[in-house]
Design an enzyme around this catalytic site. Sequence first.
Site, mmCIF file in Angstrom:
data_model
loop_
_atom_site.group_PDB
_atom_site.id
_atom_site.type_symbol
_atom_site.label_atom_id
_atom_site.label_comp_id
_atom_site.label_asym_id
_atom_site.label_seq_id
_atom_site.Cartn_x
_atom_site.Cartn_y
_atom_site.Cartn_z
ATOM 1 N N LYS A 1 -69.487 -62.209 18.163
ATOM 2 C CA LYS A 1 -69.299 -61.475 16.911
ATOM 3 C C LYS A 1 -69.664 -62.360 15.722
ATOM 4 O O LYS A 1 -70.397 -61.962 14.831
ATOM 5 C CB LYS A 1 -67.835 -61.058 16.813
ATOM 6 C CG LYS A 1 -67.452 -59.750 16.299
ATOM 7 C CD LYS A 1 -67.854 -58.500 16.995
ATOM 8 C CE LYS A 1 -68.947 -58.519 17.974
ATOM 9 N NZ LYS A 1 -69.371 -57.357 18.612
ATOM 10 N N TRP B 1 -87.986 -51.281 15.829
ATOM 11 C CA TRP B 1 -87.547 -52.617 16.228
ATOM 12 C C TRP B 1 -88.711 -53.183 17.024
ATOM 13 O O TRP B 1 -88.984 -52.738 18.135
ATOM 14 C CB TRP B 1 -86.286 -52.527 17.075
ATOM 15 C CG TRP B 1 -85.682 -53.844 17.428
ATOM 16 C CD1 TRP B 1 -84.882 -54.610 16.632
ATOM 17 C CD2 TRP B 1 -85.800 -54.547 18.664
ATOM 18 N NE1 TRP B 1 -84.506 -55.752 17.306
ATOM 19 C CE2 TRP B 1 -85.058 -55.746 18.548
ATOM 20 C CE3 TRP B 1 -86.477 -54.297 19.853
ATOM 21 C CZ2 TRP B 1 -84.959 -56.677 19.581
ATOM 22 C CZ3 TRP B 1 -86.372 -55.228 20.887
ATOM 23 C CH2 TRP B 1 -85.625 -56.406 20.736
ATOM 24 N N HIS C 1 -65.689 -81.937 28.922
ATOM 25 C CA HIS C 1 -66.666 -82.383 29.915
ATOM 26 C C HIS C 1 -68.083 -82.383 29.348
ATOM 27 O O HIS C 1 -69.019 -81.885 29.966
ATOM 28 C CB HIS C 1 -66.577 -81.504 31.171
ATOM 29 C CG HIS C 1 -65.250 -81.610 31.859
ATOM 30 N ND1 HIS C 1 -64.812 -82.766 32.473
ATOM 31 C CD2 HIS C 1 -64.228 -80.727 31.972
ATOM 32 C CE1 HIS C 1 -63.600 -82.578 32.966
ATOM 33 N NE2 HIS C 1 -63.218 -81.344 32.661
ATOM 34 N N ASN D 1 -90.540 -44.636 21.162
ATOM 35 C CA ASN D 1 -89.455 -45.570 21.440
ATOM 36 C C ASN D 1 -89.593 -45.995 22.896
ATOM 37 O O ASN D 1 -89.669 -45.140 23.775
ATOM 38 C CB ASN D 1 -88.102 -44.861 21.219
ATOM 39 C CG ASN D 1 -86.940 -45.661 21.755
ATOM 40 O OD1 ASN D 1 -86.972 -46.884 21.754
ATOM 41 N ND2 ASN D 1 -85.910 -44.971 22.217
ATOM 42 N N GLY D 2 -89.668 -47.309 23.141
ATOM 43 C CA GLY D 2 -89.814 -47.790 24.518
ATOM 44 C C GLY D 2 -90.939 -48.804 24.612
ATOM 45 O O GLY D 2 -91.379 -49.341 23.598
ATOM 46 N N LYS E 1 -78.816 -51.821 17.794
ATOM 47 C CA LYS E 1 -77.579 -51.451 18.472
ATOM 48 C C LYS E 1 -77.826 -50.989 19.903
ATOM 49 O O LYS E 1 -77.094 -51.326 20.809
ATOM 50 C CB LYS E 1 -76.872 -50.350 17.689
ATOM 51 C CG LYS E 1 -75.513 -50.054 18.262
ATOM 52 C CD LYS E 1 -74.626 -49.419 17.256
ATOM 53 C CE LYS E 1 -73.219 -49.320 17.778
ATOM 54 N NZ LYS E 1 -72.575 -50.625 17.948
ATOM 55 N N ARG F 1 -80.887 -48.454 15.328
ATOM 56 C CA ARG F 1 -81.731 -48.687 16.508
ATOM 57 C C ARG F 1 -82.880 -49.651 16.232
ATOM 58 O O ARG F 1 -83.635 -49.999 17.137
ATOM 59 C CB ARG F 1 -82.297 -47.358 16.994
ATOM 60 C CG ARG F 1 -81.250 -46.327 17.300
ATOM 61 C CD ARG F 1 -81.893 -45.035 17.723
ATOM 62 N NE ARG F 1 -82.592 -45.205 18.975
ATOM 63 C CZ ARG F 1 -82.048 -45.063 20.167
ATOM 64 N NH1 ARG F 1 -80.780 -44.752 20.266
ATOM 65 N NH2 ARG F 1 -82.749 -45.229 21.255
ATOM 66 N N CYS G 1 -85.875 -48.579 18.636
ATOM 67 C CA CYS G 1 -86.536 -47.712 17.663
ATOM 68 C C CYS G 1 -85.833 -46.351 17.639
ATOM 69 O O CYS G 1 -85.264 -45.922 18.631
ATOM 70 C CB CYS G 1 -88.002 -47.450 17.940
ATOM 71 S SG CYS G 1 -88.985 -48.939 18.159
ATOM 72 N N GLU H 1 -66.338 -63.025 23.220
ATOM 73 C CA GLU H 1 -66.623 -61.924 22.306
ATOM 74 C C GLU H 1 -66.495 -62.394 20.847
ATOM 75 O O GLU H 1 -67.300 -62.028 19.997
ATOM 76 C CB GLU H 1 -65.680 -60.739 22.597
ATOM 77 C CG GLU H 1 -65.823 -59.553 21.688
ATOM 78 C CD GLU H 1 -67.210 -58.919 21.687
ATOM 79 O OE1 GLU H 1 -68.062 -59.288 22.510
ATOM 80 O OE2 GLU H 1 -67.443 -58.071 20.805
ATOM 81 N N GLU I 1 -73.533 -63.207 15.720
ATOM 82 C CA GLU I 1 -74.491 -62.121 15.506
ATOM 83 C C GLU I 1 -74.482 -61.594 14.077
ATOM 84 O O GLU I 1 -75.522 -61.180 13.588
ATOM 85 C CB GLU I 1 -74.342 -60.987 16.530
ATOM 86 C CG GLU I 1 -73.121 -60.125 16.414
ATOM 87 C CD GLU I 1 -73.043 -59.039 17.488
ATOM 88 O OE1 GLU I 1 -74.081 -58.521 17.927
ATOM 89 O OE2 GLU I 1 -71.916 -58.697 17.889
HETATM 90 C C1 G6P Z 1 -77.003 -54.568 22.118
HETATM 91 C C2 G6P Z 1 -75.972 -54.588 21.017
HETATM 92 C C3 G6P Z 1 -74.682 -55.207 21.520
HETATM 93 C C4 G6P Z 1 -74.188 -54.453 22.746
HETATM 94 C C5 G6P Z 1 -75.250 -54.441 23.846
HETATM 95 C C6 G6P Z 1 -74.874 -53.500 24.970
HETATM 96 O O1 G6P Z 1 -77.462 -55.853 22.375
HETATM 97 O O2 G6P Z 1 -76.462 -55.295 19.896
HETATM 98 O O3 G6P Z 1 -73.689 -55.125 20.502
HETATM 99 O O4 G6P Z 1 -73.005 -55.032 23.213
HETATM 100 O O5 G6P Z 1 -76.488 -53.971 23.312
HETATM 101 O O6 G6P Z 1 -74.864 -52.194 24.456
HETATM 102 P P1 G6P Z 1 -74.188 -50.958 25.153
HETATM 103 O O7 G6P Z 1 -74.564 -49.800 24.291
HETATM 104 O O8 G6P Z 1 -74.787 -50.855 26.529
HETATM 105 O O9 G6P Z 1 -72.733 -51.199 25.200
#
Ligand code: G6P
Length: 611
Positions: A488, A74, A507, A98-99, A606, A27, A2, A484, A491
């Site tokens: 990507k 969120w 396997h 937020n939290g 994020k 956020r 949030c 990764e 997501e």
């Molecule tokens: C969230 C984001 C990811 C990110 C992860 C860690 O899940 O959606 O893209 O890699 O947090 O975030 P940070 O800010 O700790 O790198």
Amino acid sequence: MCGIIGYTGESEALSKMTKGLSVLEYRGYDSVGVALQEDGEIKTVKCRGRIGDLEEKLKQSPSHARCAIGHTRWATHGGPSDRNAHPHRVGSTVLVHNGIIENHKQLKERLIDLGVEFSSETDTEVAAALLDLHYQTCNDPVKAIRRAMEELTGSYAFGILFDGAKGEVYAVRSGSPLILAKGKDGYYLASDMTALLPFTNLYYPLKEGEIARLTPTEAKLFDDESKEHAPTWEQTDMTAEAAQKDGFAHFMLKEIFEEAKAVENALASRVDENGLPDFAQDGIDAAFWKRIRNIQIVACGSAMHAGLIGARLIEDYAAIPTSVYIASEYRYHPPVTGEGTLVIVVSQSGETADSLAALRYAKSVGIPTLGIVNAVGTTIAREADYCIYTYAGPEIAVATTKGYCTQVAVLYLLALHFAKIRQTMSPTRIKGLLDGLRVETPYAIAEMLTQERMQAYRRIAQVFQDRDHAFYIGRGRDYLLSMEGALKLKEISYVHTEAYASGELKHGTISLIEDGTPVIALCTEPSLAEKAENNVHEVESRGAHVIRIYRADCLKKHEADTDTIVLNAKSDIACFFSAMIAVQMIAYEAAVRRGCDIDRPRNLAKSVTVE
Ligand code: G6P
């Protein structure tokens, strides 16, 4: 997570709220709301949806308020709905949060017994009711907040308005981030400084447990003993322009294009006159490095994937045993530590709750900690014993690209630094490897973003138009990059994608390969090329639609076809970063084709500031 914003001053507040909230949407973006204080009255307007939906709603009730708080959500407790959207009003108290309030159930039962009626399913409304209960008793906002804090457990950043406290915005934080800021026309608060860059660059990161009172003319802080003092303002050199799209269709695309520069920034001031790594400017003394005998890297999501690459590099170059842990697991099953253990926490945002909890755990048991963080002045950066900033600049798209890229760059530099300290490689070799990153990589990245390359990504991404499952495969470091790449792709385009070590697919999982299943195969390590290609043949002969991302010298002539991306870079590290651009761009183009909301993928945020 949030996002929170607040303002009090001589200017109109509503446009500041909507401007700031649109930056904070990264956020969380399932509902949004504002509370506007005008002529002593506090009016709240909120709804499920995004800023645009709120702006529609606000057209029916224009406001000239000069004092306001706002929130973009969120959902954690209670699904996204008008009712659950913040701000929440109980009695004379209006709150954005937020939290997570962990003891909200017990508190709610007690408050219901006292006659409070709740209208949402949120933990936030419980906190608002608790604050209000104390406010009604003492009629003093600071005391009411302090008393409520004694009863609340969990994590929170609050922005609060009280009836009867005209022009005053209150703020407090525990475990969740909150920044105060001073502008020419008043005082602000926000979850993140980027939301305030259009208004000011003077900020103060609120400390744990500190209560702030903002009025149009001053900001005051109250510590544990309710002693009053003024914040010491710091100046950020981030600019509002850095948080604009600059003509790119999406922030993600803009941020991919910024990667070459970001690598340069991450290295600037960390290479000495002999072309060797040097972290002196980060204030880390030589003795610190020498004590390290084993390393634990802790992180979440893409940062954890960067950590995996880092661990491989540190072991390869400096022979220091290094393990990687998912931050949310770390403190519940802490690994064995000993003399010379170092915990490295990698985080773009510097606020991820799981990573922060792991950091605090490590500190609590006396292990030295090092943060690799992008967002300057954030909690992980401040609380780690040492911090190396990645200097990627503001990253707005939810899916990280340049954040991950600079994390890998810094970890590469760190691995070479350890090699220098431990003398596991000659200075000439270290310099040569570092040149691959410093000199060749920015060009290699740029070469992966030419028009011709972009057309290739677009063409290749067509395969994802009507496919819901895909695989990434690779060996060695390519497997780590595959993780990764798969994250990507899934997501942002919602194509279910798994990463497999090429040799492991057979396997069991190979049973999922059908006619046309997309398999993206990475190959940047010539020593592994032959075996990697054998694994590609295994899936190809079972009908897979193979897309190769191959280093030129890993590719036999007849293997190159229109679904092959050839990497022309010479050094290992420049090849790695070239492949990284390709996987990011394929995810981007797949999401474009599938009509997805690229910068704001569904269900994500994020910065995840809840555990
Ligand atoms: C969230 C984001 C990811 C990110 C992860 C860690 O899940 O959606 O893209 O890699 O947090 O975030 P940070 O800010 O700790 O790198």
